[in-house]
Write an enzyme that holds these catalytic residues in place. Sequence first.
Site, mmCIF file in Angstrom:
data_model
loop_
_atom_site.group_PDB
_atom_site.id
_atom_site.type_symbol
_atom_site.label_atom_id
_atom_site.label_comp_id
_atom_site.label_asym_id
_atom_site.label_seq_id
_atom_site.Cartn_x
_atom_site.Cartn_y
_atom_site.Cartn_z
ATOM 1 N N GLU A 49 0.800 -1.221 0.000
ATOM 2 C CA GLU A 49 0.000 0.000 0.000
ATOM 3 C C GLU A 49 0.835 1.275 0.000
ATOM 4 O OE1 GLU A 49 -0.597 -2.666 1.808
ATOM 5 O OE2 GLU A 49 -2.618 -3.312 1.281
ATOM 6 N N HIS A 87 -10.292 -4.596 10.495
ATOM 7 C CA HIS A 87 -10.962 -4.677 9.192
ATOM 8 C C HIS A 87 -12.285 -3.921 9.149
ATOM 9 C CE1 HIS A 87 -8.027 -7.359 7.567
ATOM 10 N NE2 HIS A 87 -8.792 -7.853 6.620
HETATM 11 C C1 LIG Z 1 -2.240 -4.670 4.358
HETATM 12 C C2 LIG Z 1 -3.323 -5.472 3.786
HETATM 13 N N1 LIG Z 1 -3.635 -5.327 2.489
HETATM 14 C C3 LIG Z 1 -4.605 -6.075 1.944
HETATM 15 C C4 LIG Z 1 -5.296 -6.993 2.683
HETATM 16 C C5 LIG Z 1 -6.404 -7.827 2.064
HETATM 17 N N2 LIG Z 1 -5.989 -9.235 2.055
HETATM 18 C C6 LIG Z 1 -6.423 -10.088 2.985
HETATM 19 S S1 LIG Z 1 -5.752 -11.604 2.806
HETATM 20 C C7 LIG Z 1 -4.917 -11.130 1.419
HETATM 21 C C8 LIG Z 1 -4.103 -12.116 0.640
HETATM 22 C C9 LIG Z 1 -2.793 -12.332 1.190
HETATM 23 O O1 LIG Z 1 -2.149 -13.318 0.436
HETATM 24 P P1 LIG Z 1 -0.999 -14.153 1.073
HETATM 25 O O2 LIG Z 1 -0.198 -13.271 1.974
HETATM 26 O O3 LIG Z 1 -0.267 -14.843 0.002
HETATM 27 O O4 LIG Z 1 -1.726 -15.195 2.030
HETATM 28 P P2 LIG Z 1 -2.782 -16.306 1.615
HETATM 29 O O5 LIG Z 1 -4.130 -15.678 1.751
HETATM 30 O O6 LIG Z 1 -2.481 -16.728 0.238
HETATM 31 O O7 LIG Z 1 -2.585 -17.383 2.618
HETATM 32 C C10 LIG Z 1 -5.140 -9.790 1.157
HETATM 33 C C11 LIG Z 1 -4.529 -9.062 0.039
HETATM 34 C C12 LIG Z 1 -4.960 -7.092 4.041
HETATM 35 N N3 LIG Z 1 -5.610 -7.930 4.862
HETATM 36 N N4 LIG Z 1 -3.963 -6.354 4.549
#
Ligand SMILES: Cc1ncc(C[n+]2csc(CCOP(=O)(O)OP(=O)(O)O)c2C)c(N)n1
Lengths: 344, 344, 336, 336
Positions: free
Chosen positions: A80, A149
């Site tokens: 971000e 959230h």
């Molecule tokens: C700082 C932030 N940006 C965006 C999000 C929205 N978000 C929630 S889970 C996620 C995916 C994260 O992917 P990864 O770290 O690869 O973990 P996975 O869900 O694949 O286990 C996102 C972008 C968030 N929670 N926090």
Amino acid sequence: MPWDEGLVNSLVYDAPSPAEGRVLPYPKAINEALDIALGRDERVFVLGQGVDDPSAMFGCTRGLKEKYGAERVFDTPVAEESMMGVSTGAAMNGMRPVFMHNRPDFILLAFNQLVNHASKMHYMDNGKSTVPMVVWAAIGRGWGSGAQHSQAIQGLLLGVPGLKIVMPSTPHDAKGLLLSAIADDNPVLVFEHRWLMKKDGVVPEAHYAVPLGKGIYRRRGTHLTIAGASHAIELAQQAANKLAPEGIDCEVIDLRTVKPLDQAILEESLARTGRLLVVDTSWMMGGVCAEIGCLAAEKWFHLLKGPVRRIGLPDVPSPAGYALEQFYYPNVERIGAVIREMCR
Amino acid sequence: MPWDEGLVNSLVYDAPSPAEGRVLPYPKAINEALDIALGRDERVFVLGQGVDDPSAMFGCTRGLKEKYGAERVFDTPVAEESMMGVSTGAAMNGMRPVFMHNRPDFILLAFNQLVNHASKMHYMDNGKSTVPMVVWAAIGRGWGSGAQHSQAIQGLLLGVPGLKIVMPSTPHDAKGLLLSAIADDNPVLVFEHRWLMKKDGVVPEAHYAVPLGKGIYRRRGTHLTIAGASHAIELAQQAANKLAPEGIDCEVIDLRTVKPLDQAILEESLARTGRLLVVDTSWMMGGVCAEIGCLAAEKWFHLLKGPVRRIGLPDVPSPAGYALEQFYYPNVERIGAVIREMCR
Amino acid sequence: MRNYEGKGIQGLGAHDQAFCVELFRRMLRIRRVEEEIERRYHQDQMKTPIHLVIGQEATAVGCCAALRPTDLAYSSHRTHGVYLAKGGDLRAMLSEMHCRANGCAGSRGGSMHLIDFDVGMAGTSAIVAGSVPLATGAALAAKMQRADRVIAVFFGEAATEEGVVSECLNFAALKKLPIVFFCENNFYSVQSPMAPRQAPRELDRWAAAHALPSQRVDGMNVLDVFDAAKAAVARARKGGGPSFIEARVYRYRAHGGAGDDSKTGYRPIAEREAWEKLDPVECFYKVIAKTGLISDPARKTMEQEIQEEMQEAFEHALASADPTEADLYRHVYAVG
Amino acid sequence: MRNYEGKGIQGLGAHDQAFCVELFRRMLRIRRVEEEIERRYHQDQMKTPIHLVIGQEATAVGCCAALRPTDLAYSSHRTHGVYLAKGGDLRAMLSEMHCRANGCAGSRGGSMHLIDFDVGMAGTSAIVAGSVPLATGAALAAKMQRADRVIAVFFGEAATEEGVVSECLNFAALKKLPIVFFCENNFYSVQSPMAPRQAPRELDRWAAAHALPSQRVDGMNVLDVFDAAKAAVARARKGGGPSFIEARVYRYRAHGGAGDDSKTGYRPIAEREAWEKLDPVECFYKVIAKTGLISDPARKTMEQEIQEEMQEAFEHALASADPTEADLYRHVYAVG
Ligand SMILES: Cc1ncc(C[n+]2csc(CCOP(=O)(O)OP(=O)(O)O)c2C)c(N)n1
Ligand SMILES: Cc1ncc(C[n+]2csc(CCOP(=O)(O)OP(=O)(O)O)c2C)c(N)n1
Ligand SMILES: [Mg+2]
Ligand SMILES: [Mg+2]
């Protein structure tokens, strides 16, 4: 997550009058604004996590990548702070980014670029560069989203010079305000509310602009002024409608933008009612409620017939569980009770 | 940078009465607090950019590394976000970090860890973990520091549940409040003001605690209440002293912590004076001034004899140049003029 | 993609046989709990977001098996697996997911904030990469306290896109902190594949460039994960500093919520099917069954026990009380 | 430390001779301006922080010489050198430093915010690493606009400790943006050496791990800098994407303000003296003098010209008007 089902649908909204447009769902109104902006101005581009995925940011970005290409509508790394700076830098160099976030909580990662940079570049370089950038996010609430959230952060940003903050409450305004925000030469934050995403409303098809910094009367009345924006004003309207049969006649002002703030409409209304209730979707302390309450005490003191009241969130982080959420968030009943107290 | 010379020395402060301690420079008072805290509690450690360099954070950390070792007093990478999270994680696991910043502007890089994490961990996990952490920074001002190096950000953080915000105005309080902050089990922000760093004051030698959340009368009076903290209260006192010969008798409340806020002392004073002027070192909009002004309109409306006023920074980024700074920052004359208006 | 069977079947190496069965049991338990959560989710009793780990059981189980109860685990939003693998209380977890007062976070956290300090399940964050600095701070505390405590922090590959992880790798390497950075690379962030998010870099080498040991393992192979974690934990415990492990895995279900959403088109269904052939639970079962460590009847008993424990825990959660209004205002500040 | 003379004296390679003299002139001009600022600073007419680049002239000059006027440069707080090397207006700079209304930023910026859009001096930040994403965004704009424009962003080695730089390297590599990340490694952040800040990593390799070309050069050697920058700029212009250059340099003066502060003990005085032997200005002078490109009298004329320009600019600044109260309120918002 079915955060909306059941919770949101149970709210009854004013039926839209279809005279001046089609009845559209809220996200579709946003989608139209983005579509028009992308179509009218090739400097506009849309970026954000998942803007081109099947969920399409609540549907707001659906079809835009297909129509305008992957260079103008694109997904980003989960980063971000840099993406806020990239958007700012692109805006300073002739582009008009619309940077979309699922939740305002994630904008906290980018406060350095937003507050230390985007908001003040124009000032710092004596007006030479401009930052025509929109930062969009949908305030979460409900279904256990919890402390990280569900935050509404307009109060944290209200004091930052150089920013504008837009908080629509209807599909009509969501489209018209977003078009104004994109056309504005300053960094504009647009905070939607997830509970409004389920709302339908009358939306003109063509391009139109709802001006930034102008509030609107949603209801005229003489006993009390309720001022606020976004989902809070939705609740306020319902409370006002409920109290009307009791002979309590509220005026409801939808501020639409909390920065700049339409002081004229507030003063005009207070001159009539003498009583002020401020409502907001965020914490009461030190934010939108506090600012408007203080303005009343400072500028319109002699219009006031009684204490100002504010309804927002208590000085408590957002809980996750359903039962706790019911105690945490203001609702129509609680707003109604305060209004009754004020008019007693 | 000689930000202080000439500018700060020209201010005349009350002469300290040396009955209850030695006369110490402000940074030395902070240094003593850190020294005592490190000596009393082995869980305490001090980190921050340059805390062990020859400048020693305005002198506040001088000698501490030599005394307590490089493991407990250490320099960090230039990486505010991770260091805020590291401090939080260490605090959750039995340590008591004091994380020092040169300027609050740099804390904006760490808002995610501060606001999304540190402030709410204790709440989110139902009280299981605690975050006994102090985040310290010195508000800049003057000598061209400009928009990114002079910001006072207490207003941005005031609405965030779970935080405490301390803003001392004397060497005595700087020591006593810092000791309280370090002993507190919550994340506490301590915002110093650079212009106070040049101040001398009476400081008891031993350990003592100035309680968080308790304001103090700096001056008793009957015509008007001035409330604020830090350097703003310094100016207010001077203005009040200047107006006394004109027969204007101000009460000056140094809040010392703006969160939690001592509402009792404000109410008590307003009951006497009926007039409120709020002063702050930061933007007036949506911050400390707004909150206190709104509280007056909400809770103490019937005590008020006239409009509340606020004096802080206008809704403008901090300019860099000297001439512009003179127009930007409140001074004794401007505060005095407002007081006269209010008492007319 | 590496083939779990290909490697595992050649024998279990020096691994203790009972330990192998236990690893299988832990993975199976997580799988069954997740399936039951999924099955019940549409009843809307669990008013909380969920991020299922079905398909990713081997990482949490393999890594946590290398930790002692006094060691700490930190996790991301995808926390069910780590919580259970670290020994977290199933009842308290399900109460939390049902928003009950006796949930492990008193209903203030929800499914993304499962904690159990008694077993070293120390913290999570719903913010991507948010728990990485917290864990790094926990490792700093462990070092300063000269405690015999190692920290493992789990995060997805998208977390490496957040600069703060780079900062933490540097700081941990700088201070030689006792921490294992465990990256579960499942190739997706919500519905976004790698291509629009990361330049074609190798995550393990990217981490190594911060001056710490780094390695890639087959995250579908619980023994590979365990071996890598064991070495990293041992190094950390000896004062050898941090390590980075990239474990390549795959989630079978949607990013959040119940069911798979591959049909929406963001990922090929064939891709999921190919990964399912490497299933960490069933492939490992074949390995230990083939080598005679477990029999079908024994597995049946195991399944039964898991079912009973699980159903009881669900019932307990459903029967538990909601928090009250007074609870809302508790623990905003710590007092004392 | 590499020896500037050792390499340079073997000849100027294929470099145009007049160009070499011009490089020298630019470095000398920066040196003299900085010295004059320093000399006058204690008069308190320049009420602005200063971050002198004395000792680091070769990086700004060498890199900016590889840029066209339509290309953009972004810089950190240490911006005097980049501003002048990019062709920024000296009078407007000195007016800014004297807080005058006709300063390049109207006295709102101060010494850390020198800009001159006419020559592509596009932005700075007083926040460490703050301009890196801005520059990356400028590169994105250039690419989207299909403009023939390359961006160079200057930052110190401490900026690489901020995670946002890792994010930007990834994004630039991902999108193949026309940008040169130019890291001036002077081994110090304010009064902090590398040891308490960075694990023993190699910055050029750390950058390369983000999947972009990366190289280390001798930042005291203007031709080495120019050659590396030229290649990187050409690559970017051709659509070949970003590059990273680590140039090792040394600042002779204190981090901020006038004079050297080595005697306070944070760095060895012998260290500075050793670097001064590699002085980018004087060593290069020896090279071009030895090869007959310039003579002592020619240099004298050059010095004289610089003196005259400089003194006139200082006088102009001192004679200029302060901003007014109305100026304070201008440009909070852009109107239109
Ligand atoms: C700082 C932030 N940006 C965006 C999000 C929205 N978000 C929630 S889970 C996620 C995916 C994260 O992917 P990864 O770290 O690869 O973990 P996975 O869900 O694949 O286990 C996102 C972008 C968030 N929670 N926090
Ligand atoms: C985010 C942030 N943190 C801290 C500072 C304070 N600060 C100003 S300059 C500086 C040193 C930066 O060192 P480097 O990036 O190597 O550049 P150099 O000064 O050596 O040219 C620091 C830490 C800052 N300006 N911004
Ligand atoms: Mg992933
Ligand atoms: Mg440096």
